[in-house]
Design an enzyme around this catalytic site. Structure first.
Site, PDB file in Angstrom:
ATOM      1  N   THR A  43       2.985  -0.138   9.863  1.00  0.00           N
ATOM      2  CA  THR A  43       4.361   0.350   9.677  1.00  0.00           C
ATOM      3  C   THR A  43       4.611   1.566  10.558  1.00  0.00           C
ATOM      4  O   THR A  43       5.750   1.839  10.936  1.00  0.00           O
ATOM      5  CB  THR A  43       4.628   0.709   8.197  1.00  0.00           C
ATOM      6  N   LYS A  75      -3.054   7.211  12.164  1.00  0.00           N
ATOM      7  CA  LYS A  75      -3.228   6.232  11.093  1.00  0.00           C
ATOM      8  C   LYS A  75      -4.588   6.488  10.479  1.00  0.00           C
ATOM      9  O   LYS A  75      -5.360   7.304  11.002  1.00  0.00           O
ATOM     10  CB  LYS A  75      -3.166   4.804  11.653  1.00  0.00           C
ATOM     11  N   ARG A  76      -4.904   5.791   9.359  1.00  0.00           N
ATOM     12  CA  ARG A  76      -6.240   5.936   8.807  1.00  0.00           C
ATOM     13  C   ARG A  76      -7.289   5.576   9.855  1.00  0.00           C
ATOM     14  O   ARG A  76      -7.054   4.712  10.710  1.00  0.00           O
ATOM     15  CB  ARG A  76      -6.397   5.050   7.565  1.00  0.00           C
ATOM     16  N   LYS A 118       7.962   3.008  12.978  1.00  0.00           N
ATOM     17  CA  LYS A 118       8.509   4.369  13.058  1.00  0.00           C
ATOM     18  C   LYS A 118       8.569   4.817  14.513  1.00  0.00           C
ATOM     19  O   LYS A 118       9.565   5.400  14.961  1.00  0.00           O
ATOM     20  CB  LYS A 118       7.648   5.347  12.243  1.00  0.00           C
ATOM     21  N   LYS A 133      -9.075  -0.760  13.224  1.00  0.00           N
ATOM     22  CA  LYS A 133      -7.906  -0.211  13.935  1.00  0.00           C
ATOM     23  C   LYS A 133      -8.287   0.218  15.361  1.00  0.00           C
ATOM     24  O   LYS A 133      -7.429   0.457  16.193  1.00  0.00           O
ATOM     25  CB  LYS A 133      -7.312   0.959  13.154  1.00  0.00           C
ATOM     26  N   HIS A 190      -1.685  -7.346   0.970  1.00  0.00           N
ATOM     27  CA  HIS A 190      -1.557  -6.432   2.120  1.00  0.00           C
ATOM     28  C   HIS A 190      -2.727  -6.475   3.081  1.00  0.00           C
ATOM     29  O   HIS A 190      -2.742  -5.728   4.053  1.00  0.00           O
ATOM     30  CB  HIS A 190      -1.395  -4.989   1.641  1.00  0.00           C
TER      31      HIS A 190
HETATM   32  O1  CKZ Z   1      -0.782  -2.041   3.880  1.00  0.00           O
HETATM   33  C1  CKZ Z   1       0.272  -1.760   4.807  1.00  0.00           C
HETATM   34  C2  CKZ Z   1       0.094  -2.609   6.057  1.00  0.00           C
HETATM   35  C3  CKZ Z   1      -1.286  -2.387   6.666  1.00  0.00           C
HETATM   36  C4  CKZ Z   1      -2.357  -2.609   5.601  1.00  0.00           C
HETATM   37  C5  CKZ Z   1      -2.064  -1.709   4.391  1.00  0.00           C
HETATM   38  C6  CKZ Z   1      -3.064  -1.878   3.298  1.00  0.00           C
HETATM   39  O2  CKZ Z   1      -3.626  -2.294   6.154  1.00  0.00           O
HETATM   40  O3  CKZ Z   1      -1.469  -3.277   7.744  1.00  0.00           O
HETATM   41  O4  CKZ Z   1       1.092  -2.244   6.996  1.00  0.00           O
HETATM   42  C7  CKZ Z   1       1.584  -2.025   4.098  1.00  0.00           C
HETATM   43  O5  CKZ Z   1       1.774  -3.386   3.909  1.00  0.00           O
HETATM   44  N1  CKZ Z   1      -3.550  -0.905   2.532  1.00  0.00           N
HETATM   45  C8  CKZ Z   1      -4.420  -1.466   1.675  1.00  0.00           C
HETATM   46  N2  CKZ Z   1      -4.459  -2.752   1.908  1.00  0.00           N
HETATM   47  N3  CKZ Z   1      -3.619  -3.018   2.936  1.00  0.00           N
HETATM   48  C9  CKZ Z   1      -5.200  -0.760   0.669  1.00  0.00           C
HETATM   49  C10 CKZ Z   1      -4.832   0.512   0.270  1.00  0.00           C
HETATM   50  C11 CKZ Z   1      -5.573   1.216  -0.681  1.00  0.00           C
HETATM   51  C12 CKZ Z   1      -6.705   0.610  -1.207  1.00  0.00           C
HETATM   52  C13 CKZ Z   1      -7.087  -0.642  -0.815  1.00  0.00           C
HETATM   53  C14 CKZ Z   1      -6.348  -1.360   0.118  1.00  0.00           C
HETATM   54  C15 CKZ Z   1      -7.637   1.116  -2.157  1.00  0.00           C
HETATM   55  C16 CKZ Z   1      -8.617   0.171  -2.361  1.00  0.00           C
HETATM   56  C17 CKZ Z   1      -8.333  -1.051  -1.531  1.00  0.00           C
HETATM   57  C18 CKZ Z   1      -7.631   2.338  -2.790  1.00  0.00           C
HETATM   58  C19 CKZ Z   1      -8.689   2.617  -3.689  1.00  0.00           C
HETATM   59  C20 CKZ Z   1      -9.686   1.671  -3.907  1.00  0.00           C
HETATM   60  C21 CKZ Z   1      -9.646   0.446  -3.244  1.00  0.00           C
END
Ligand code: CKZ
Length: 833
Positions: A680, A567-568, A684, A573, A376
């Site tokens: 995503t 978003k986050r 929406k 971003k 991701h």
């Molecule tokens: O995944 C979405 C995409 C976004 C992408 C997001 C994502 O940024 O562009 O639309 C669905 O495919 N999230 C993470 N990586 N990509 C992610 C989420 C949580 C955590 C990490 C990466 C997390 C981590 C690393 C939580 C706790 C510790 C470490």
């Protein structure tokens, strides 16, 4: 563990084989609601409204029980191939409204509540969000579950039941404060505890070689600490199709024998502490989106999910197949949501070898045919790696297995590229150095038969960059699966007015076959339809404006352009770009651009920004503070008035988005090209008729291709241009050359937005002016400002804007997770529906 056996179905006196369906007319619903409220919950008129939500949920839950049980029974039958979606996050939000929609009993339920002078909408909002995820990755898992049920695909979700979900964000003096979200405090009617299916997960201890019954050397994992994994099942109903799938969430608990030794030794307190340690495993969700921190407890969570899940799948497998595992790979497939559950590769090997006495090669054949991995993110800080020492202490047997997987893998590499030591070092699952690490993404690739990215550009960049060596070795493993969102929650549920308008014209088939929404294109030039479309958007903007008034105390005028970025909060971003634009507009107003002659060209704007920052991400937190300070100055300046408003919405989440996306005119997707894997939220907004202003990144590209460039505001450098630009990036020079940018940076530097808070934005300013700024924010400033001006001009032509809006919705068919799931199924899972 006595519960374990006595509760199994077969031992019951009656099989309850036929579970009669309950009626769904309004009188029956009303009767059951009253019974639950009064006799089950012991509450009456004037009770806390949460109990009304609980009583109605139990009433509705009863009505999905039959289908839930029947669906499970079908999946349990011998020969049904199943997929398991393993994810540390499932951001499902609220359930009640979703089930009412899926059962198609909205009007009856409303009527039933009216019998008690209650409003269904109000009851629905009493539900706490299940915030078991950070952002896109967790919400994607929830949309996938919805689509699998709606497509009747035998997919079981496996995750963790965190006691505390994503923190609640409060804003104090412009700063983010994190408050714990104890979402289970009042109970959760949507979960069913199933202690009879508990599993034991081991940690720590040592590895010993013994001779087994066949006189072969065999490994045993001894002196480990055991933790109990208790499953809680959550029903996932399909849309109008009598399918109810299961999301199984594990909760950690001390085993019943946990304290005997300690207790006898007299250290009662130690025993209780051990119990506490065990229960900490699923206490809290780590609030980091795309950033890594390598905490031991996080690895414990990952292994806890992987081990409990695999053992549960084997438990079900053995019901039909006994000890014959020869067909296991034919009937089972695991989809790993990023590297977070990837320890499952080694755990499956351990179970097959140590507990089912298979040879390495037999076990590897099964593992490498059942595991599939979705990546991701390309951000280096999000790529998981665990210090070998930590790994060894916590999971000694698994480290041995990882070493063996790596040794055999590197041999394969050396056979393909003899003597290429550098490549072996690059590709090794173990990163060598002062501190040695296990690279989880490499373990995932080596152990999987499928590796996919989440949008076309992202998948391409993976094979060209991050995973290039692996792509050269195994090109056939790599594929793309562009993300989607479920149109049930994100249109039918969130936007009932638009749903009604669309269904009046083209029927309601689009809700389960979103490609049909293309039929709306016939009406883009229909003036009457356009007028209705505009009215619906206006009504939705009213509701959004109400939310902003309540939560931010800012007045959004519904005649303004609603410009939204939720978003986050993360540098990549580039919420900062948005803020710079707002400051630029403010500056124009102050210079008189929006008055007299200029007023004709001015478009009033309401800018909404929302999102959480990881608690340890200092710069992201100062961005929140900056947004709030800029908002304070602008919103309280009488010269600005309705020309420009800025609001930061606290505690953005799934339920807020259900109100936000129907009311947005403009969707901000401003990531540095090549950095947002997919996005995503962009989908929406598009579905709900917002127009995107975005970079050539992630799924924005596919949205642009679907709607055509006349219906999309594209700006900024492309991914390859970004990389080329890094070598010669001098932001200070950009500031010198661009009068608008110069004024904006000056306002920041001179403390205009932090009069009595000296220096608090120095970090932000320095990051913007840093020649090594990884996100090249200022490189896209000019293009962004110019494109925003095009947006402003386009919005003045109402008829044209409405056409663009209808077109966006009409072209959104591809972005349904139904399509995404069909592709996963056709290319990876190969399940029968
Ligand atoms: O995944 C979405 C995409 C976004 C992408 C997001 C994502 O940024 O562009 O639309 C669905 O495919 N999230 C993470 N990586 N990509 C992610 C989420 C949580 C955590 C990490 C990466 C997390 C981590 C690393 C939580 C706790 C510790 C470490």
């Amino acid at each position: 563990m006595s519960k374990n056996k006595s509760l199994s179905d077969s031992k019951c006196a009656k099989d309850f084989a036929v579970l009669e369906k309950l009626p769904t007319d309004s009188d029956s619903l009303a009767r059951d609601f009253e019974r639950y409220l009064t006799r089950h919950l012991g509450r009456f008129a004037g009770c806390d409204p949460f109990y009304r939500y609980e009583a109605l949920s139990l009433t509705i839950r009863d009505r999905i029980m039959t289908d839930w049980r029947n669906t499970w029974k079908v999946y349990e039958q011998k020969g049904v191939r199943k997929a398991y979606y393993m994810s540390l996050e499932f951001l499902i939000g609220r359930s009640l409204g979703n089930h009412i929609l899926n059962l198609d009993i909205d009007s009856q339920t409303k009527e039933a509540m009216n019998q008690f002078a209650l409003q269904l909408e109000e009851i629905i909002t009493e539900e706490h969000d299940a915030g078991l995820g950070n952002g896109g990755l967790g919400r994607l898992a929830a949309c996938f579950m919805d689509s699998c049920a709606s497509l009747k695909l035998p997919v079981i979700g496996y995750g963790l039941r965190y006691e505390y979900g994503m923190f609640r964000q409060e804003i104090e003096n412009g700063y983010q404060l994190e408050e714990p979200d104890h979402w289970l405090r009042d109970g959760n009617p949507w979960e069913l505890e199933r202690p009879e299916y508990s599993q034991i997960v081991k940690f720590g201890g040592r590895v010993e070689w013994v001779t087994n019954h066949n006189r072969k050397p065999h490994v045993v994992w001894v002196d480990a600490t055991e933790v109990l994994a208790i499953p809680y099942d959550v029903p996932i109903s399909g849309y109008n199709n009598h399918t109810v799938n299961t999301l199984r969430l594990w909760s950690a608990s001390a085993t019943s024998v946990f304290n005997l030794d300690d207790f006898n030794a007299g250290s009662y307190a130690d025993a209780v502490e051990a119990k506490n340690d065990a229960e900490h495993i699923t206490m809290v969700l780590y609030p980091n989106d795309v950033s890594e921190n390598g905490k031991e407890l996080r690895l414990k969570q990952q292994y806890f999910l992987a081990s409990a899940t695999l053992q549960d799948v084997f438990r079900m497998w053995h019901l039909n197949e006994g000890s014959d595992n020869s067909q296991f790979a034919k009937q089972n497939v695991f989809q790993m949501n990023d590297t977070h559950p990837t320890i499952a590769v080694a755990e499956l090997m351990r179970l097959l070898i140590d507990e089912k006495y298979m040879s390495w090669n037999e076990a590897w054949a099964i593992t490498s045919q059942t595991m599939a991995y979705t990546n991701h993110t390309l951000l280096p800080e999000a790529l998981e790696k665990w210090p070998v020492t930590l790994f060894e202490n916590l999971l000694p047997r698994l480290l041995q297995i990882v070493y063996e997987i790596n040794a055999r893998f590197l041999e394969q590499v050396s056979r393909k590229w003899p003597g290429d030591i550098e490549r072996q070092t690059r590709m090794s699952i173990i990163e060598e150095g002062d501190v040695r690490y296990v690279r989880m993404a490499y373990l995932a690739i080596v152990g999987s038969f499928s590796v996919n990215g989440v949008a076309a550009l992202h998948s391409k960049l993976l094979t060209e960059g991050l995973f290039r060596d692996f792509y050269e070795l195994w090109p056939e493993k790599f594929n793309n699966k562009t993300n989607g969102v479920t149109p049930r929650r994100w249109v039918a549920h969130s936007n009932p007015l638009m749903t009604e308008l669309i269904s009046k014209k083209i029927g309601n088939e689009w809700i389960s076959k979103l490609e049909k929404i293309e039929q709306l294109k016939q009406y883009v030039d229909d003036e009457e339809f356009a007028e209705h479309w505009f009215d619906v958007k206006t009504e939705n903007k009213k509701q959004l404006a109400d939310l902003i008034k309540t939560k931010c105390n800012v007045n959004f005028d519904i005649n303004s352009l609603f410009d939204v970025q939720v978003k986050r909060i993360h540098e990549y971003k580039r919420q900062l770009l948005n803020v710079l634009h707002v400051i630029h507009l403010y500056n124009r107003i102050k210079r008189g651009d929006a008055e007299q002659g200029g007023a004709r060209n001015w478009t009033n704007r309401c800018v909404l920004i929302g999102g959480k920052a990881a608690p340890g991400y200092f710069l992201a937190k100062s961005i929140i503070k900056l947004i709030n300070n800029v908002a304070d100055v602008i919103n309280n300046d009488p010269q600005v008035g309705d020309k420009l408003k800025l609001a930061f919405l606290p505690n953005y989440g799934v339920s807020k988005m259900e109100i936000i996306c129907p009311g947005a005119d403009l969707s901000e997707q401003t990531s540095t090209a090549g950095k947002e894997a997919s996005g995503t939220g962009n989908m929406k907004f598009m579905m709900n008729g917002a127009i995107t202003i975005g970079t050539y990144d992630g799924a924005n590209i596919e949205i642009l291709e679907a709607v055509g460039e006349e219906n999309f505001f594209l700006f900024g450098l492309k991914a390859d241009e970004v990389e080329a630009r890094r070598k010669n990036y001098q932001p200070e020079k950009l500031v010198d050359k661009d009068a608008d940018l110069k004024r904006v940076i000056y306002l920041l530097k001179c403390g205009h937005f932090n009069s009595f808070e000296n220096g608090i934005f120095d970090g932000i300013i320095a990051s913007l002016l840093n020649p090594d700024d990884p996100w090249l924010t200022l490189a896209d400033f000019r293009s962004y400002i110019d494109t925003q001006e095009k947006v402003s001009q386009a919005y003045k032509d109402r008829a044209k804007w409405v056409k663009m809006s209808i077109n966006n919705t009409a072209c959104s068919g591809y972005f349904s997770t139904d399509r995404t799931m069909q592709e996963y199924n056709a290319d990876i899972w190969k399940l029968d529906s």
